[in-house]
Design a protein around this motif. Structure first.
Motif, PDB file in Angstrom:
ATOM      1  N   MET A 173      45.116  34.369  63.470  1.00 58.88           N
ATOM      2  CA  MET A 173      45.307  34.351  62.022  1.00 58.88           C
ATOM      3  C   MET A 173      46.136  33.157  61.571  1.00 58.88           C
ATOM      4  N   GLU A 174      46.936  32.610  62.472  1.00 58.99           N
ATOM      5  CA  GLU A 174      47.734  31.426  62.138  1.00 58.99           C
ATOM      6  C   GLU A 174      46.867  30.193  61.948  1.00 58.99           C
ATOM      7  N   LEU A 175      45.607  30.266  62.358  1.00 56.89           N
ATOM      8  CA  LEU A 175      44.718  29.108  62.277  1.00 56.89           C
ATOM      9  C   LEU A 175      43.866  29.113  61.018  1.00 56.89           C
ATOM     10  N   ILE A 176      43.983  30.138  60.191  1.00 57.78           N
ATOM     11  CA  ILE A 176      43.158  30.225  58.991  1.00 57.78           C
ATOM     12  C   ILE A 176      43.681  29.255  57.931  1.00 57.78           C
ATOM     13  N   GLY A 177      42.784  28.461  57.388  1.00 59.43           N
ATOM     14  CA  GLY A 177      43.157  27.482  56.370  1.00 59.43           C
ATOM     15  C   GLY A 177      42.027  26.481  56.194  1.00 59.43           C
ATOM     16  N   PRO A 218      50.389  24.919  62.446  1.00 59.89           N
ATOM     17  CA  PRO A 218      51.060  25.014  63.747  1.00 59.89           C
ATOM     18  C   PRO A 218      50.521  26.225  64.499  1.00 59.89           C
ATOM     19  N   TYR A 219      50.230  26.034  65.784  1.00 57.05           N
ATOM     20  CA  TYR A 219      49.682  27.139  66.571  1.00 57.05           C
ATOM     21  C   TYR A 219      50.658  27.512  67.676  1.00 57.05           C
ATOM     22  N   GLN A 220      51.111  28.754  67.628  1.00 61.19           N
ATOM     23  CA  GLN A 220      52.036  29.248  68.643  1.00 61.19           C
ATOM     24  C   GLN A 220      51.541  30.609  69.113  1.00 61.19           C
ATOM     25  N   PRO A 221      50.930  30.690  70.302  1.00 63.33           N
ATOM     26  CA  PRO A 221      50.450  31.981  70.791  1.00 63.33           C
ATOM     27  C   PRO A 221      51.598  32.953  71.031  1.00 63.33           C
ATOM     28  N   VAL A 222      51.321  34.226  70.854  1.00 62.44           N
ATOM     29  CA  VAL A 222      52.353  35.249  71.031  1.00 62.44           C
ATOM     30  C   VAL A 222      52.763  35.358  72.493  1.00 62.44           C
ATOM     31  N   GLY A 223      51.774  35.267  73.375  1.00 61.10           N
ATOM     32  CA  GLY A 223      52.071  35.306  74.806  1.00 61.10           C
ATOM     33  C   GLY A 223      52.385  36.686  75.338  1.00 61.10           C
ATOM     34  N   ASN A 224      51.818  37.718  74.747  1.00 60.48           N
ATOM     35  CA  ASN A 224      52.030  39.087  75.207  1.00 60.48           C
ATOM     36  C   ASN A 224      51.263  39.314  76.516  1.00 60.48           C
ATOM     37  N   PRO A 225      51.953  39.609  77.626  1.00 59.75           N
ATOM     38  CA  PRO A 225      51.266  39.778  78.910  1.00 59.75           C
ATOM     39  C   PRO A 225      50.298  40.954  78.936  1.00 59.75           C
ATOM     40  N   LEU A 226      50.454  41.893  78.022  1.00 54.82           N
ATOM     41  CA  LEU A 226      49.569  43.060  77.975  1.00 54.82           C
ATOM     42  C   LEU A 226      48.360  42.830  77.071  1.00 54.82           C
ATOM     43  N   SER A 227      48.353  41.707  76.366  1.00 56.65           N
ATOM     44  CA  SER A 227      47.255  41.415  75.448  1.00 56.65           C
ATOM     45  C   SER A 227      45.995  40.992  76.200  1.00 56.65           C
ATOM     46  N   LYS A 228      44.842  41.376  75.658  1.00 53.74           N
ATOM     47  CA  LYS A 228      43.562  40.976  76.242  1.00 53.74           C
ATOM     48  C   LYS A 228      43.070  39.654  75.662  1.00 53.74           C
ATOM     49  N   ARG A 229      43.872  39.078  74.774  1.00 53.72           N
ATOM     50  CA  ARG A 229      43.476  37.819  74.165  1.00 53.72           C
ATOM     51  C   ARG A 229      43.994  36.634  74.963  1.00 53.72           C
TER      52      ARG A 229
END
Length: 263
Positions: free
Chosen positions: A112-116, A122-133
């Motif tokens: 969602m940070e890339l919408i525009g 600026p792109y900063q991934p959350v980096g959640n180890p449990l995420s499937k993304r």
């Protein structure tokens, strides 16, 4: 700060329009060769010799021919290895202009940070180890983010990637700039279209179908497999060797039978 160009497109976008955007809006130079890299999406470990051979070979080919490199664009698996190769062996121009990630929009972490529109994001991934993304690899120069309405699902970009590769093959280049790759058919060479080379590293069962698709095209696309990288790549390398040995034995048997008939 690394500035990357990206666009979010529908999965049924016309390949010719996407290519037009890349050449005219992004002002990418028309490639003389397309290196389409496929392999494992999840992280895996390459033997040092295979990693060095892949990294140096890929970047040397790209720099010497003005090639584009296509990957899945994420910061895991084979795309991460491509990013590391660009970082280690690539020139500033290659880092800036020639490495394209075709990625599923719904798979991207914090997308969602890339919408525009026509803005810097600026792109900063959350980096959640449990995420499937997955996060985007920062050593790619451009991204085509393919949206089919799903979330956390891989694969919707493959159709557009296939069509875009075929569209690139139709682009004519000057005969002096033409690169005839491996076993590319004579027809492809005479047409002076942009040659495509499929590069295979590791990979799962789906990669076998991907390779079959490449060699079944008209003209067939040559496939370079890095034996020793694991899983599907090693299976395909074994099958190729086995088939080649079997054909030689059949030719030898046929020749012996002909000699017997002559006697």
């Amino acid at each position: 700060m690394l500035i990357k160009k990206y666009v979010r497109v529908a999965e049924d976008s016309k390949a010719e329009l996407v290519l037009q955007l890349m050449l005219k809006e992004w002002q990418m130079e028309k490639p003389k060769l397309l290196l389409s890299v496929h392999g494992g999406l999840q992280n895996f470990t390459l033997p040092p010799k295979v990693k060095h051979s892949f990294s140096r070979g890929l970047i040397t080919a790209a720099l010497s021919t003005g090639a584009w490199i296509f990957t899945d664009g994420v910061n895991t698996g084979v795309s991460k290895y491509v990013g590391e190769a660009v970082k280690t062996f690539g020139s500033h121009k290659l880092r800036k202009r020639n490495t394209v990630g075709l990625t599923s929009w719904g798979l991207i972490d914090n997308n969602m940070e890339l919408i525009g529109r026509d803005v810097f994001r600026p792109y900063q991934p959350v980096g959640n180890p449990l995420s499937k993304r997955a996060s985007l690899n920062r050593f790619h120069s451009h991204f085509l983010l393919v949206d089919d309405g799903t979330l956390g699902k891989y694969g919707c970009q493959q159709g557009l990637r296939r069509n875009l590769e075929k569209q690139i093959q139709l682009q004519r280049i000057h005969p002096r700039e033409f690169v005839c790759v491996c076993s590319q058919s004579v027809l492809g060479c005479l047409n002076h279209g942009v040659p495509v080379l499929c590069v295979v590293i590791e990979g799962g069962p789906a990669l076998v179908s991907t390779v079959l698709d490449y060699v079944s095209r008209a003209p067939p696309v040559p496939v370079l497999i890095f034996e020793g990288s694991g899983r599907a790549a090693d299976l395909l390398a074994f099958l190729h060797k086995f088939n080649s040995k079997l054909l030689k034995e059949q030719e030898s048997t046929g020749s012996s039978l002909q000699n017997c008939s002559a006697l």
